[in-house]
Scaffold this motif. Structure first.
Motif, short mmCIF file in Angstrom:
data_model
loop_
_atom_site.label_atom_id
_atom_site.label_comp_id
_atom_site.label_asym_id
_atom_site.label_seq_id
_atom_site.Cartn_x
_atom_site.Cartn_y
_atom_site.Cartn_z
N SER A 129 0.83 -1.21 0.00
CA SER A 129 0.00 0.00 0.00
C SER A 129 0.86 1.25 0.00
O SER A 129 2.06 1.19 0.28
CB SER A 129 -0.89 0.03 1.25
OG SER A 129 -1.64 -1.14 1.38
N ALA A 162 -6.78 -10.81 2.83
CA ALA A 162 -6.68 -10.48 4.26
C ALA A 162 -5.37 -9.73 4.54
O ALA A 162 -5.37 -8.74 5.28
CB ALA A 162 -6.77 -11.74 5.10
N ASP A 163 -4.27 -10.17 3.93
CA ASP A 163 -2.98 -9.49 4.13
C ASP A 163 -3.02 -8.07 3.58
O ASP A 163 -2.51 -7.14 4.20
CB ASP A 163 -1.84 -10.25 3.47
CG ASP A 163 -1.44 -11.51 4.23
OD1 ASP A 163 -1.82 -11.63 5.41
OD2 ASP A 163 -0.76 -12.36 3.63
N GLU A 164 -3.62 -7.89 2.39
CA GLU A 164 -3.72 -6.55 1.81
C GLU A 164 -4.57 -5.63 2.68
O GLU A 164 -4.23 -4.46 2.86
CB GLU A 164 -4.30 -6.62 0.40
CG GLU A 164 -3.36 -7.21 -0.64
CD GLU A 164 -4.05 -7.47 -1.96
OE1 GLU A 164 -3.39 -7.28 -3.00
OE2 GLU A 164 -5.23 -7.90 -1.96
N THR A 165 -5.66 -6.17 3.21
CA THR A 165 -6.55 -5.36 4.07
C THR A 165 -5.82 -4.94 5.34
O THR A 165 -5.86 -3.77 5.73
CB THR A 165 -7.82 -6.16 4.41
OG1 THR A 165 -8.48 -6.52 3.20
CG2 THR A 165 -8.77 -5.34 5.27
N THR A 166 -5.16 -5.89 5.98
CA THR A 166 -4.40 -5.58 7.19
C THR A 166 -3.35 -4.52 6.90
O THR A 166 -3.20 -3.54 7.64
CB THR A 166 -3.74 -6.85 7.74
OG1 THR A 166 -4.77 -7.79 8.07
CG2 THR A 166 -2.88 -6.56 8.96
N ASN A 167 -2.64 -4.70 5.81
CA ASN A 167 -1.58 -3.78 5.42
C ASN A 167 -2.14 -2.39 5.12
O ASN A 167 -1.60 -1.38 5.56
CB ASN A 167 -0.88 -4.37 4.19
CG ASN A 167 0.35 -3.63 3.80
OD1 ASN A 167 0.26 -2.57 3.20
ND2 ASN A 167 1.50 -4.19 4.14
N PHE A 196 -5.01 -0.96 6.16
CA PHE A 196 -5.51 -0.27 7.35
C PHE A 196 -4.38 0.05 8.34
O PHE A 196 -4.46 1.05 9.06
CB PHE A 196 -6.64 -1.05 7.99
CG PHE A 196 -7.95 -0.83 7.26
CD1 PHE A 196 -8.79 0.21 7.62
CD2 PHE A 196 -8.31 -1.64 6.20
CE1 PHE A 196 -9.97 0.44 6.93
CE2 PHE A 196 -9.50 -1.42 5.50
CZ PHE A 196 -10.32 -0.37 5.87
N SER A 197 -3.32 -0.74 8.35
CA SER A 197 -2.17 -0.42 9.18
C SER A 197 -1.50 0.85 8.67
O SER A 197 -1.15 1.75 9.46
CB SER A 197 -1.17 -1.58 9.17
OG SER A 197 -0.03 -1.26 9.91
N ARG A 234 -3.62 3.80 9.59
CA ARG A 234 -3.42 4.19 10.99
C ARG A 234 -2.14 5.01 11.15
O ARG A 234 -2.13 6.05 11.80
CB ARG A 234 -3.38 2.95 11.89
CG ARG A 234 -3.25 3.27 13.37
CD ARG A 234 -2.89 2.08 14.23
NE ARG A 234 -1.61 1.56 13.81
CZ ARG A 234 -1.38 0.29 13.44
NH1 ARG A 234 -2.35 -0.59 13.46
NH2 ARG A 234 -0.18 -0.10 13.07
N TRP A 247 -12.67 -2.31 -1.43
CA TRP A 247 -11.75 -2.75 -0.39
C TRP A 247 -12.01 -4.17 0.06
O TRP A 247 -11.10 -4.89 0.44
CB TRP A 247 -11.76 -1.78 0.80
CG TRP A 247 -12.99 -1.83 1.64
CD1 TRP A 247 -14.11 -1.08 1.50
CD2 TRP A 247 -13.23 -2.70 2.74
NE1 TRP A 247 -15.03 -1.42 2.45
CE2 TRP A 247 -14.52 -2.42 3.22
CE3 TRP A 247 -12.48 -3.69 3.37
CZ2 TRP A 247 -15.07 -3.10 4.29
CZ3 TRP A 247 -13.03 -4.36 4.45
CH2 TRP A 247 -14.31 -4.06 4.90
N HIS A 248 -13.26 -4.62 0.01
CA HIS A 248 -13.57 -5.98 0.47
C HIS A 248 -13.12 -7.04 -0.52
O HIS A 248 -13.24 -8.23 -0.25
CB HIS A 248 -15.07 -6.12 0.81
CG HIS A 248 -15.97 -5.64 -0.26
ND1 HIS A 248 -16.33 -6.39 -1.35
CD2 HIS A 248 -16.59 -4.45 -0.42
CE1 HIS A 248 -17.12 -5.69 -2.13
NE2 HIS A 248 -17.29 -4.49 -1.58
#
Length: 159
Positions: free
Chosen positions: A41, A71-76, A78-79, A82, A66-67
């Motif tokens: 990202s 799972a790894d892309e989503t975590t990355n 949103f991290s 943040r 986004w959905h």
């Protein structure tokens, strides 16, 4: 001002993207407005900001929604959002940072991070949405038999 990029100036991930023109434009914008990036990202200043410091966080892989990310892309994603929001808070001291995800107008998932202050356009927009949510129960109460009877009685009496 953006200029045409040479092939050697375009990141390989951009040329593999199914929306190459968007990716190449993004590459040009990224050079001027990039904030943070990692393997999956990147965050950059929005070219049409709603407030000073308004950023976009986007995945490198092209997906409209986004959905549809792994799972790894989503975590990355949103991290990184943040971490970028933390920088926005330090740099601009807003009351909070509004986050929402889009993909409709530009069919590439992007998260908006908008520094938000009490009474600014973003705050008023979301307050209006919350008002609609709260108003639903008040409107539903007007359909109840007691409220309808009262309204009918008042109208019949002409008061």
């Amino acid at each position: 001002m953006l200029r045409n990029l040479k092939a050697s100036e375009v990141d390989p991930w951009a040329t593999k993207n199914p929306t190459a023109s968007f990716a190449i434009l993004l590459q040009a914008v990224r050079r001027l407005r990039s904030i943070l990036e990692n393997d999956l990202s990147l965050s950059l200043l929005d070219i049409n900001p709603l407030a000073q410091g308004h950023c976009l966080v986007i995945p490198r892989r092209h997906v409209p929604w986004w959905h549809q990310l792994t799972a790894d892309e989503t975590t990355n994603l949103f991290s990184l959002a943040r971490d970028t929001a933390g920088r926005i808070m330090k740099a601009f001291s807003p009351e909070f940072v509004t986050l929402y995800a889009r993909g409709r107008r530009i069919p590439h998932t992007h998260i908006f991070l908008i520094p938000t202050y009490k009474g600014d356009p973003t705050d008023r927009h979301f307050n209006a949405l919350e008002g609609f949510q709260e108003q639903a129960s008040a409107l539903a109460a007007l359909r109840e038999g007691k409220a309808l009877s009262l309204a009918a009685d008042l109208l019949r009496k002409g008061q």
